[in-house]
Design a protein around this motif. Structure first.
Motif, short mmCIF file in Angstrom:
data_model
loop_
_atom_site.label_atom_id
_atom_site.label_comp_id
_atom_site.label_asym_id
_atom_site.label_seq_id
_atom_site.Cartn_x
_atom_site.Cartn_y
_atom_site.Cartn_z
N ALA A 286 0.86 -1.18 0.00
CA ALA A 286 0.00 0.00 0.00
C ALA A 286 0.90 1.22 0.00
N TRP A 287 0.46 2.28 -0.70
CA TRP A 287 1.27 3.49 -0.84
C TRP A 287 0.56 4.65 -0.17
N GLY A 288 1.12 5.13 0.93
CA GLY A 288 0.62 6.34 1.56
C GLY A 288 -0.38 6.13 2.67
N LEU A 289 -1.04 4.96 2.70
CA LEU A 289 -2.01 4.65 3.74
C LEU A 289 -1.64 3.33 4.40
N LEU A 290 -1.84 3.26 5.72
CA LEU A 290 -1.57 2.04 6.46
C LEU A 290 -2.81 1.16 6.49
N PRO A 291 -2.66 -0.14 6.68
CA PRO A 291 -3.83 -1.00 6.88
C PRO A 291 -4.68 -0.54 8.05
N GLU B 189 -1.79 15.58 0.00
CA GLU B 189 -2.65 16.20 1.01
C GLU B 189 -3.34 15.16 1.88
N THR B 190 -3.54 13.96 1.35
CA THR B 190 -4.31 12.95 2.09
C THR B 190 -3.52 11.68 2.38
N ARG B 191 -2.36 11.52 1.77
CA ARG B 191 -1.56 10.32 1.94
C ARG B 191 -0.13 10.67 2.31
N GLY B 192 0.52 9.73 2.98
CA GLY B 192 1.94 9.89 3.24
C GLY B 192 2.74 9.37 2.07
N PRO B 193 4.06 9.45 2.14
CA PRO B 193 4.90 9.00 1.04
C PRO B 193 5.22 7.51 1.08
N HIS B 194 5.01 6.85 2.23
CA HIS B 194 5.60 5.54 2.46
C HIS B 194 4.89 4.40 1.74
N VAL B 195 5.69 3.40 1.38
CA VAL B 195 5.18 2.14 0.83
C VAL B 195 5.33 1.07 1.91
N VAL B 196 4.23 0.38 2.24
CA VAL B 196 4.30 -0.68 3.25
C VAL B 196 3.90 -2.01 2.62
N THR B 197 4.52 -3.08 3.09
CA THR B 197 4.22 -4.44 2.64
C THR B 197 3.35 -5.12 3.70
N GLY B 198 2.27 -5.79 3.24
CA GLY B 198 1.34 -6.44 4.15
C GLY B 198 -0.08 -6.04 3.80
N PRO B 199 -1.02 -6.29 4.72
CA PRO B 199 -0.82 -6.77 6.09
C PRO B 199 -0.79 -8.29 6.20
N VAL B 200 -0.12 -8.73 7.27
CA VAL B 200 -0.04 -10.14 7.61
C VAL B 200 -0.87 -10.37 8.87
#
Length: 385
Positions: free
Chosen positions: A25-30, A95-106
């Motif tokens: 996911a890009w910019g938003l966390l699970p 404006e609504t999302r962060g920059p980060h890419v996260v792998t998952g969720p597990v």
């Protein structure tokens, strides 16, 4: 080194997750409504790839091949997952999302709110020998002072981001070109800036501010051998990881540190014993353990309040694990313990308290900070597949 592309090279543990469009996911966390990409038993070792956001962001052209070519990096040495994500239709709105890419969720089978998920960092492997350090958008510790406008910059226009490509030198140290033929050299200490569980909300969760769910903690001590304890917020826990770093200084004052991709091997263990649940309830946030320290955290938009929260968490830890009265514990903290600024750039500031194990081991009472897994089976120690 050779570039560690998705599915290339050896992987470790029982499961491997590449950083692909269906697993990231890009910019938003699970959040509580997210569907897991993998479900495992407690004690399982999972290997996952992480992708750095640096080089794929819109203000960098959203074209990592072109971006890194300007630093002399060949297209074959750019990660395919970064190229695919940048070229995808995945929306990005700063404006609504962060920059980060996260792998998952597990998901961890059997996890329920009030339990604690232990994330043991077994191994971190560099996927490239380069990365990026950025100062952008008037953020960082010196907004309005840095980035410095280039000559001829028109007043009133946004100052462009300054993104410096850093490298891993042959001796294994970081190498940051000065621009005049010299380099600044510094030690590397890889870690994952983001490790967390899903918060108990169906609303979108911005990737930048950390919280009780963990997330963007940016605690540089959480490298190989560290164990992070996350209070479970939703059924299954829904663990994720990202924001990989090759190194960072406490504070992360420019806005980012040496951001670069990692392949992480992690053991996910669920704890549901009464002692661990009680400690997690008292701390109300992430805590951790390294070879030398127990760590507790304080998180707040105001740095002074983050310090107060971290101090209260340390007092709670010393009360729960060492049966120290408050006045004695506070005196001990003042005489012998460091409070460190994790970061000041993630909207919510972070402070972590480093409690020395050598001081506290003779005083520990009750259960050890990491109780036995609650599955009835020994955790897997398999590392090669």
């Amino acid at each position: 080194m050779s570039v560690l592309q998705p599915h290339d090279g050896t992987t470790e543990g029982s499961f491997y997750l590449a950083a692909e469009l269906g697993t990231t996911a890009w910019g938003l966390l699970p959040n509580a409504a997210s569907r897991p990409v993998l479900t495992v038993e407690s004690g399982t070792v999972v290997c996952l790839d992480t992708t750095s956001h640096e080089g794929i962001l819109p203000d960098q052209g959203r074209d990592p091949v072109k971006f890194f070519a300007e630093a002399g990096i060949h297209e074959r040495d750019v990660l395919r997952d970064a190229v695919e994500l940048a070229a995808s239709a995945e929306p990005f709105d700063a404006e609504t999302r962060g920059p980060h890419v996260v792998t998952g969720p597990v998901a961890v089978r059997g996890a329920r709110p009030g339990d604690v998920l232990e994330v043991e960092v077994l191994r971190l492997r560099r996927r490239t020998d380069y990365g990026v350090i950025s100062n952008r958008h008037g953020r960082g510790a010196l907004p309005g002072e840095y980035p410095v406008p280039a000559p001829g910059h028109e007043d009133g226009l946004p100052v462009p981001a300054v993104s410096l490509v850093a490298h891993v030198a042959p001796d294994g140290r970081g190498r940051l070109p000065v621009g005049d033929g010299r380099d600044v050299r510094f030690p590397l200490a890889p870690f994952l800036g983001i490790m967390g569980v899903a918060p108990a909300t169906d609303a979108p969760v911005h990737s930048v501010p950390p919280g009780a769910h963990g997330g963007n903690l940016d605690i540089r001590l959480l490298g190989e051998g560290a164990r992070l304890f996350l209070p479970v917020q939703v059924a299954g826990a829904l663990f994720y990881a990202g924001d990989p770093h090759f190194s960072q200084g406490d504070g992360e004052v420019a806005l980012t540190a040496f951001e670069a991709p990692l392949r992480a091997t992690l053991r996910l263990t669920l704890h549901s014993d009464a002692s661990t649940r009680r400690l997690a309830s008292r701390l109300a946030g992430p805590y951790a353990e390294t070879a030398d320290h127990y760590l507790v955290t304080g998180l707040d938009e105001d740095l002074d309040e983050a310090v107060r929260k971290a101090t209260r968490s340390a007092l709670a830890y010393l009360s729960e694990r060492c049966s120290l009265p408050g006045a004695v514990a506070l005196a001990y903290l003042s005489a012998a313990v460091d409070l460190r600024i994790s970061q000041v750039v993630d909207r919510v500031k972070g402070v972590h308290v480093c409690l020395p194990k050598t001081d506290l081991h003779p005083l520990l009472t009750g259960a050890a900070p990491a109780a036995e897994p609650q599955t009835g089976e020994a955790p897997s120690t398999e590392l090669t597949r």
